[in-house]
Design an enzyme around this catalytic site. Structure first.
Site, PDB file in Angstrom:
ATOM      1  N   ALA A  69      29.478  59.931  43.560  1.00  5.74           N
ATOM      2  CA  ALA A  69      29.018  60.898  42.558  1.00  5.74           C
ATOM      3  C   ALA A  69      27.510  61.103  42.620  1.00  5.74           C
ATOM      4  O   ALA A  69      27.021  62.152  42.216  1.00  5.74           O
ATOM      5  CB  ALA A  69      29.439  60.445  41.166  1.00  5.74           C
ATOM      6  N   ASN A 149      26.813  57.376  30.220  1.00  5.97           N
ATOM      7  CA  ASN A 149      27.181  56.093  30.823  1.00  5.97           C
ATOM      8  C   ASN A 149      26.589  54.889  30.103  1.00  5.97           C
ATOM      9  O   ASN A 149      27.085  53.785  30.264  1.00  5.97           O
ATOM     10  CB  ASN A 149      26.776  56.077  32.302  1.00  5.97           C
ATOM     11  CG  ASN A 149      25.352  56.524  32.508  1.00  5.97           C
ATOM     12  OD1 ASN A 149      24.996  57.655  32.183  1.00  5.97           O
ATOM     13  ND2 ASN A 149      24.521  55.647  33.012  1.00  5.97           N
ATOM     14  N   GLN A 179      32.034  59.332  33.799  1.00  5.24           N
ATOM     15  CA  GLN A 179      32.489  58.367  32.786  1.00  5.24           C
ATOM     16  C   GLN A 179      33.564  58.938  31.866  1.00  5.24           C
ATOM     17  O   GLN A 179      34.035  58.242  30.963  1.00  5.24           O
ATOM     18  CB  GLN A 179      31.299  57.849  31.955  1.00  5.24           C
ATOM     19  CG  GLN A 179      30.266  57.077  32.762  1.00  5.24           C
ATOM     20  CD  GLN A 179      30.784  55.747  33.319  1.00  5.24           C
ATOM     21  OE1 GLN A 179      31.858  55.260  32.946  1.00  5.24           O
ATOM     22  NE2 GLN A 179      30.026  55.161  34.225  1.00  5.24           N
ATOM     23  N   HIS A 201      35.269  55.178  42.381  1.00  8.14           N
ATOM     24  CA  HIS A 201      35.208  53.725  42.155  1.00  8.14           C
ATOM     25  C   HIS A 201      35.089  53.352  40.674  1.00  8.14           C
ATOM     26  O   HIS A 201      35.242  52.191  40.316  1.00  8.14           O
ATOM     27  CB  HIS A 201      34.114  53.061  43.003  1.00  8.14           C
ATOM     28  CG  HIS A 201      32.717  53.229  42.510  1.00  8.14           C
ATOM     29  ND1 HIS A 201      32.104  52.311  41.695  1.00  8.14           N
ATOM     30  CD2 HIS A 201      31.804  54.189  42.734  1.00  8.14           C
ATOM     31  CE1 HIS A 201      30.870  52.709  41.444  1.00  8.14           C
ATOM     32  NE2 HIS A 201      30.663  53.845  42.059  1.00  8.14           N
ATOM     33  N   THR A 237      31.540  63.035  59.721  1.00  5.91           N
ATOM     34  CA  THR A 237      32.957  62.689  59.852  1.00  5.91           C
ATOM     35  C   THR A 237      33.502  62.192  58.514  1.00  5.91           C
ATOM     36  O   THR A 237      32.878  61.359  57.849  1.00  5.91           O
ATOM     37  CB  THR A 237      33.125  61.599  60.933  1.00  5.91           C
ATOM     38  OG1 THR A 237      32.566  62.106  62.145  1.00  5.91           O
ATOM     39  CG2 THR A 237      34.582  61.243  61.153  1.00  5.91           C
ATOM     40  N   CYS A 323      22.550  51.694  38.262  1.00  6.84           N
ATOM     41  CA  CYS A 323      21.541  52.232  39.182  1.00  6.84           C
ATOM     42  C   CYS A 323      20.128  51.954  38.718  1.00  6.84           C
ATOM     43  O   CYS A 323      19.187  52.082  39.485  1.00  6.84           O
ATOM     44  CB  CYS A 323      21.724  53.732  39.347  1.00  6.84           C
ATOM     45  SG  CYS A 323      23.413  54.158  39.650  1.00  6.84           S
TER      46      CYS A 323
HETATM   47  N1  PMP Z   1      27.011  59.674  36.922  1.00  8.10           N
HETATM   48  C1  PMP Z   1      27.302  58.750  35.995  1.00  8.10           C
HETATM   49  C2  PMP Z   1      27.444  59.175  34.573  1.00  8.10           C
HETATM   50  C3  PMP Z   1      27.478  57.416  36.361  1.00  8.10           C
HETATM   51  O1  PMP Z   1      27.775  56.491  35.433  1.00  8.10           O
HETATM   52  C4  PMP Z   1      27.346  57.043  37.736  1.00  8.10           C
HETATM   53  C5  PMP Z   1      27.519  55.605  38.181  1.00  8.10           C
HETATM   54  N2  PMP Z   1      26.572  54.719  37.624  1.00  8.10           N
HETATM   55  C6  PMP Z   1      27.042  58.053  38.670  1.00  8.10           C
HETATM   56  C7  PMP Z   1      26.886  59.355  38.226  1.00  8.10           C
HETATM   57  C8  PMP Z   1      26.880  57.736  40.138  1.00  8.10           C
HETATM   58  O2  PMP Z   1      28.126  57.496  40.709  1.00  8.10           O
HETATM   59  P1  PMP Z   1      28.301  56.771  42.140  1.00  8.10           P
HETATM   60  O3  PMP Z   1      28.221  55.305  41.854  1.00  8.10           O
HETATM   61  O4  PMP Z   1      29.642  57.207  42.612  1.00  8.10           O
HETATM   62  O5  PMP Z   1      27.205  57.248  43.018  1.00  8.10           O
END
Ligand code: PMP
Length: 382
Positions: A69, A149, A179, A201, A237, A323
């Site tokens: 994402a 999130n 989320q 995931h 790929t 993150c």
């Molecule tokens: N958007 C939101 C609201 C999320 O919670 C996250 C994951 N922390 C992401 C985007 C990023 O997703 P990914 O881990 O698949 O890069």
């Protein structure tokens, strides 16, 4: 150890693990190859596209696979900005977006785009009126997440979508659905969403694959060039095992949505009332939020200190989005909701999964009480 960080990563379904292994063993041919094995692999990707489209109520041609994402959000924001810069260079988003949207907007800002960041209210909810008021003739994109999130607040997307299209029918609407999917209803058509990001995931699928729904007729400028994969939008790929297993997780977690909510909502409500009974804590989530996320802060105590203590007590929790959890700065989301610096440094996120039981919540409550008494403000003093 009890795991309370489903919003960061959810354990994959058994079927997902098996699918990844099987496809890796049996279908390693490159889907772009002309021989039969390649065509068969390409068919698996197409079938996965159809499964995802059915779960999301869109056309298979509207599904694009990415690496996650983070990439989907980067592609939606920057791809739309670059593609449609002839229409204007103004973007509207919120102060509580995930960094993959927020920082994409900051990057565009540095390159000359104008970005309006809309503040939430004290519950972390965005007022559609504020979005509408920010839209101009040159607004190419509005990006608003479904569920935040960090605190679990749910955004009124149908109303936001209606207001966007009434203000400027050419403005695109992107929703970060990471989320929300599998927890709340996903109604892309009702929201009038043109772009929608999903992360397998988080819904018990595999890592390293993501989805971006792109409404038919909308073009994006690719971020990765050098191949015709994903209709030329995303060269490289294809991650076939990930894509096929992701489709499985999208279908399974979509089907399990109501059962998931029925299971975790009472646990969430119980934890919320427990936390509200502790005068030292500030509770940043509510029963109106998504069923799987509870955020609270212990003002004066750094979230990291509290999280480490809870780990010693057998509880794995998060401080904010995975993150940015290693940054020692206050949470941008909590600050935007009006919390002070001290509270915004102390956020703890607990996120539920479908394995949790009332007994688990009882153990968590005991651990929270033990952590609170063990920690003196001086230890984590900020
Ligand atoms: N958007 C939101 C609201 C999320 O919670 C996250 C994951 N922390 C992401 C985007 C990023 O997703 P990914 O881990 O698949 O890069």
């Amino acid at each position: 150890m009890l795991y309370w960080d489903y919003a960061a990563a959810a354990p994959p379904y058994e079927e997902v693990v098996r699918t990844v292994e099987q496809i890796m063993r049996l279908h390693y041919a490159n889907p772009s190859s002309l021989y039969r094995a390649g065509l068969e692999t390409a068919q698996l990707v197409q079938r996965a596209r159809e499964v995802c489209a059915a779960a999301l109520g869109v056309q298979p041609s509207e599904i694009r696979f990415t690496s996650g994402a983070t990439e989907s959000n980067n592609l939606a924001v920057k791809g739309a900005a670059l593609q449609y810069q002839g229409r204007g260079r103004h973007i509207v988003t919120t102060e509580i977006e995930h960094p993959s949207v927020y920082d994409s907007c900051l990057q565009l800002q540095k390159l000359g785009w104008e970005v309006s960041f809309i503040a939430p209210d004290g519950r972390g909810v965005i007022d559609p009126e504020r979005i509408a008021a920010a839209i101009r003739k040159d607004t190419v994109l509005v990006s608003v997440m479904h569920v935040n999130n960090e605190v679990g607040s749910v955004q009124p997307l149908a109303e936001i979508g209606r207001r966007i299209k009434a203000a400027n029918r050419r403005t695109l609407f992107h929703v970060d659905g990471v989320q929300g999917y599998g927890k709340l209803e996903t109604r892309l058509r009702e929201w009038q969403a043109d772009l929608y990001s999903l992360s397998p995931h988080k819904i018990r699928g595999p890592r390293g694959v993501g989805l971006l729904v792109i409404k038919d007729g909308i073009e994006l400028s690719p971020l990765l060039t050098g191949g015709s994969q994903e209709s030329g939008l995303r060269a490289g790929t294809e991650n076939v095992p990930g894509i096929v297993a992701a489709a499985k997780a999208v279908r399974m977690s979509g089907e399990a949505r109501e059962a998931f909510a029925a299971r975790v909502t009472p646990l969430r409500d119980r934890l919320l009332s427990f936390l509200r009974g502790i005068p030292e804590f500030v509770v940043n989530s509510s029963e109106e939020g998504a069923p799987h996320i509870v955020n609270f802060a212990y003002p004066g105590m750094k979230g990291e200190v509290m999280a480490r203590k809870l780990e010693e007590l057998g509880m794995l929790v998060a401080t904010r989005s995975a993150c940015s959890s290693r940054h020692a700065e206050p949470s941008r989301v909590l600050l935007a909701m009006g919390l002070g610096n001290e509270a915004a440094l102390g956020g703890i996120r607990i996120s539920f999964g479908d394995i949790h039981t009332p007994e688990d919540v009882e153990k968590l409550e005991q651990a929270l009480l033990a952590a609170k008494s063990a920690l003196k403000i001086a230890e984590g003093g900020v």
